[in-house]
Design an enzyme around this catalytic site. Sequence first.
Site, PDB file in Angstrom:
ATOM      1  N   ASN A  16      44.913  53.973  25.959  1.00 33.74           N
ATOM      2  CA  ASN A  16      44.068  53.059  25.189  1.00 33.74           C
ATOM      3  C   ASN A  16      42.812  52.638  25.935  1.00 33.74           C
ATOM      4  OD1 ASN A  16      46.123  51.426  26.821  1.00 33.74           O
ATOM      5  ND2 ASN A  16      44.625  49.876  26.292  1.00 33.74           N
ATOM      6  N   GLU A  20      46.381  48.280  30.490  1.00 35.41           N
ATOM      7  CA  GLU A  20      46.355  46.875  30.056  1.00 35.41           C
ATOM      8  C   GLU A  20      45.607  45.994  31.055  1.00 35.41           C
ATOM      9  OE1 GLU A  20      49.073  48.962  29.239  1.00 35.41           O
ATOM     10  OE2 GLU A  20      47.858  48.785  27.448  1.00 35.41           O
ATOM     11  N   ASP A  60      46.431  50.027  20.030  1.00 40.61           N
ATOM     12  CA  ASP A  60      47.063  50.492  21.271  1.00 40.61           C
ATOM     13  C   ASP A  60      47.851  51.781  21.070  1.00 40.61           C
ATOM     14  OD1 ASP A  60      47.710  50.360  24.064  1.00 40.61           O
ATOM     15  OD2 ASP A  60      49.717  49.749  23.491  1.00 40.61           O
TER      16      ASP A  60
END
Lengths: 603, 603
Positions: free
Chosen positions: B285, B201, B327
């Site tokens: 991801n 992230e 994701d």
Amino acid sequence: MKTRTRLIAWPAALVAAGAFLGGPAAFAADQVDLLKADQMAGQWVMPAGNYANWRYTTLNQINAGNVAKLQPVWTFSTGVLRGHEGGPLIIGDTMYVHAPFPNTVFALDLNENGRILWKYEPKQDPNVIPVMCCDTVNRGVAYGDGKIILHQADTTLVALDAKTGKVVWSVKDGDPKLGETGTSAPLVIKDKVYVGVSGGEFGMQGRLTAYNLSDGKLVWKAYSIGPDDHLLVDPEKTTAMGKPIGKDSSLQTWEGDQWKNGGGATWGWISYDPELNLLYYGSGNPGTWNPVQRPGDNKWSMTVFARDPDTGMAKWVYQMTPHDEWDYDGINEMVLADTNVNGKAVKALVHFDRNGFAYVLDRTNGMLLQANKYDPAVNWATHVDLQSGRPQVVPQYSTQHNGADHNSKNICPAALGSKDEQPVAYSPQTHLFYVPTNHVCMDYEPFKVTYTAGQPFVGATLSMFPPQGEKNLGNFIAYDVNDGKIVWSDPEPFSVWSGALATAGDVVFYGTLEGYLKAVDMKTGKLLYKFKTPSGIIGNVTPFEHNGKEYIAVLSGVGGWAGIGMAAGLTEDTAGLGAVGAYKALNNYTQLGGVLTVFGLGE
Amino acid sequence: MKTRTRLIAWPAALVAAGAFLGGPAAFAADQVDLLKADQMAGQWVMPAGNYANWRYTTLNQINAGNVAKLQPVWTFSTGVLRGHEGGPLIIGDTMYVHAPFPNTVFALDLNENGRILWKYEPKQDPNVIPVMCCDTVNRGVAYGDGKIILHQADTTLVALDAKTGKVVWSVKDGDPKLGETGTSAPLVIKDKVYVGVSGGEFGMQGRLTAYNLSDGKLVWKAYSIGPDDHLLVDPEKTTAMGKPIGKDSSLQTWEGDQWKNGGGATWGWISYDPELNLLYYGSGNPGTWNPVQRPGDNKWSMTVFARDPDTGMAKWVYQMTPHDEWDYDGINEMVLADTNVNGKAVKALVHFDRNGFAYVLDRTNGMLLQANKYDPAVNWATHVDLQSGRPQVVPQYSTQHNGADHNSKNICPAALGSKDEQPVAYSPQTHLFYVPTNHVCMDYEPFKVTYTAGQPFVGATLSMFPPQGEKNLGNFIAYDVNDGKIVWSDPEPFSVWSGALATAGDVVFYGTLEGYLKAVDMKTGKLLYKFKTPSGIIGNVTPFEHNGKEYIAVLSGVGGWAGIGMAAGLTEDTAGLGAVGAYKALNNYTQLGGVLTVFGLGE
């Protein structure tokens, strides 16, 4: 233990095990009559189980024959670390559990393994934490008239609706900026709620305060120290050792204005005798801890108070440790028992004091009947003179005698006493007292200190350790007040800082600082069961019944004064007012925690 | 479950329950041969129990016939709150327990109810906490050659002497200032230790890194994304779906320099096949979560890697979710099982992906054999094309198709997948996979985001909730890879975020977010036992044997992505990347905690 005829007077129904008048289903939260606590065996409606501070249950499903089969049946994390003192209340199908700062309160559904019915988390200024001398503990909530009463760290006393957790009323009882904090459990008597205050290490003014249960309105405030109108005493009618205390009984024992920072905190458990309509509690140390700096008896620090709960007026007082030189707070609980003392049936008040003496008084008039050592290590006084009520201090261990800046060595007990807040249990069957004790001594060096509001007002440097040549820091003992002797004593590696529970099942429970819940035979002290809970136990063992089955609950979560090193992350031996060094080895056994464990016999 | 002939190949000794080669006493910490993990039934020498990631024990003292009598035998508080993922290792008489940040590691003595033999508490900058996307979790330590290997939150990889806890070596694996953190369990193979990195992230560069077990020296580093020499691939020899990947296989699927912040984190469990000498793991991801902003397949995010553990060179790769729009990290563990797939015996790699498909590959060559939905709610793709290996995306649920600043509704599964890190168990007896699942859908609205080092690089706003018209957020299922179907499914009110354990006793264990440890019948899913531990369980159930008795251990302590609301004190529904809203009701069942509970059959 000897067999002999015992006076069995109060309340008679209790003695026949199981002869209680109803099951838990009979008691909805708004119907509980606290005066009948003894008849509600399935519940636990006040911190000590009854007004007499017995910590005794007539439940006997769990007993000496089957306690070895005890096992955890559900557990609950409070979400808070540090020391978890006190224990839950059980009203009907609901258990009320509290936590240390931030003093979260939970209502748990006993029908669903402790599902959370409601949660109350006060918003408190964390700056109160450094003002809490001996960990961020809280000793539990009180219940009355459909309300749960919480005494927050910041001294706010708040009444919550027992069904919803919503705030009914809230009052500020003190001021953390003056070193005043809330750690003790309130007590509800009739239409009032009573609460003490902590802060003896900050030179605050100790007092017990009564509030209306219905709306939180102040009813009366009775100080431990000061002018007579602060004390709520009648110079002629209030007695000490059977004699009127006279005018200015407190002021005359202090030099100048020193009484204004004189301490006498009131953070122990409160008792009540409905028949005499008297409540009982103790006051703590005078400020500072440097005795040289404050001449006089420092009345009424270190004192048992018997007061009228309606007016607050003191009927009698008794000072255990005049002119304290060791921090032997007198706050330990008063147990009210109608039993034989020295072979004679009396309405006794029994008090295991920090100073190592087990005091037995006639609770009707405050006359001292007996005061014997309950730890053989106690050496600061040879004995207590039963006529004057005064301890006979041994000069070698007198920090006043040795003077400021002198390190007095090997004084027993240490400042945290032969027992601290950890409450005893009393069985009306055996007439024995089950006492969690500290077996700890100290070096004590007083030094000059100046009062500054909200700052520590201690003036002494301490180290603590086991008695010379010994290793164990604690014992769990059975004590007989008829002859004033220890009946049996179970050694423990650390202080027993958990409250005991006596049962009609011939079993006594207590917890250890390493984290064990232990069950021992009531008559012999023989270990019958132990279980390692998640963290060290300084909580009080609490029984209850649900759906016809008996359970035992206890909070684990190491801390309190004994565990302050772990709780606050202190490592200097003299930190934590001397406790850190003594209990360092605890790190090898347990970590911080905060879990309620509920035990049962399984299927 | 149907009865039929099964291929039982690897390792054969395991299948006959209890046919292990020695007791725990036979394995001193410096004698453990990790290759023989399957033959050390009493111990648990690596996070999943064996290199094949089975989470299966041949112990069968605790079984379907007596599991109802299970009870806690001791407990241990880690002294840390927030999410406790992972589980302990058991080597000889010692249990090694880890905690979330600050990543304390404890060696506990099994001979004394978990007395602390040593404790290691790293000093870490707490500024790493805000860089941990989904709670301050850690998934456990590895063991090898007398050392305990810990992957700290700040990415430090540290080797501790298993006997003393003293640091043997320590290396910095990444940089929290770039969003890189450590949450995953390392794995030891032969003379090396392997570790992934978290931070998908934050636009970091995911990679798996190999260090010398003896001295911590870097051996190789294989990135998920980037030029071929970063990837450690051979354009001709490394294959995808049986074909060479060709030159610049990753770079060609990214626009410009976007690969440099392309993510592909590697924080899942690692597997190893000693016979093939291949290790397996998945990548996460691509950055950002806004697909419109990063055209291309974004290789090799969302990919299974099979690598030579000695050189790091990839033998094959398989990308589950090209150009991720949801994701659906590919980090979930690879289970290596020799079993029947579509009626044919194969050396399978089975992977329950976040995207809701259960992928079965031939682990020798990476060929896709089967990819079926393991949650009926999955709707983002109709199916996976077995020839191309690509999912057939449903336009309605394509956040790329719907475009940035459009809120795509009711996509199933949610970003946290039909399963996240919570590992499955595999039984070589039933040949079934026991899968803790999430039954959660989402609304997903991408928005433009600019990369800033160390700042969240997400670019999407999410809400999560159960599938329309349903209430439950999870199921615990048994899944058969022969026909690619769910055999049974136990509904759970919340996601099952705990790792499962399959046993030779016909029982499967898992934990629930409310805090229950549950035991169900392996063949039917019928509930046989449950116990409410102190807090929600996101840890992995771990078996061991001590002094001839079988025990089951599990960490409780709610948190992780599902519990991030409670763990981090978040209340906005879209906070915690959308998880906070979905799991709000957890507050009614449990509080933060951190306790290991050890269960046994009692006396």
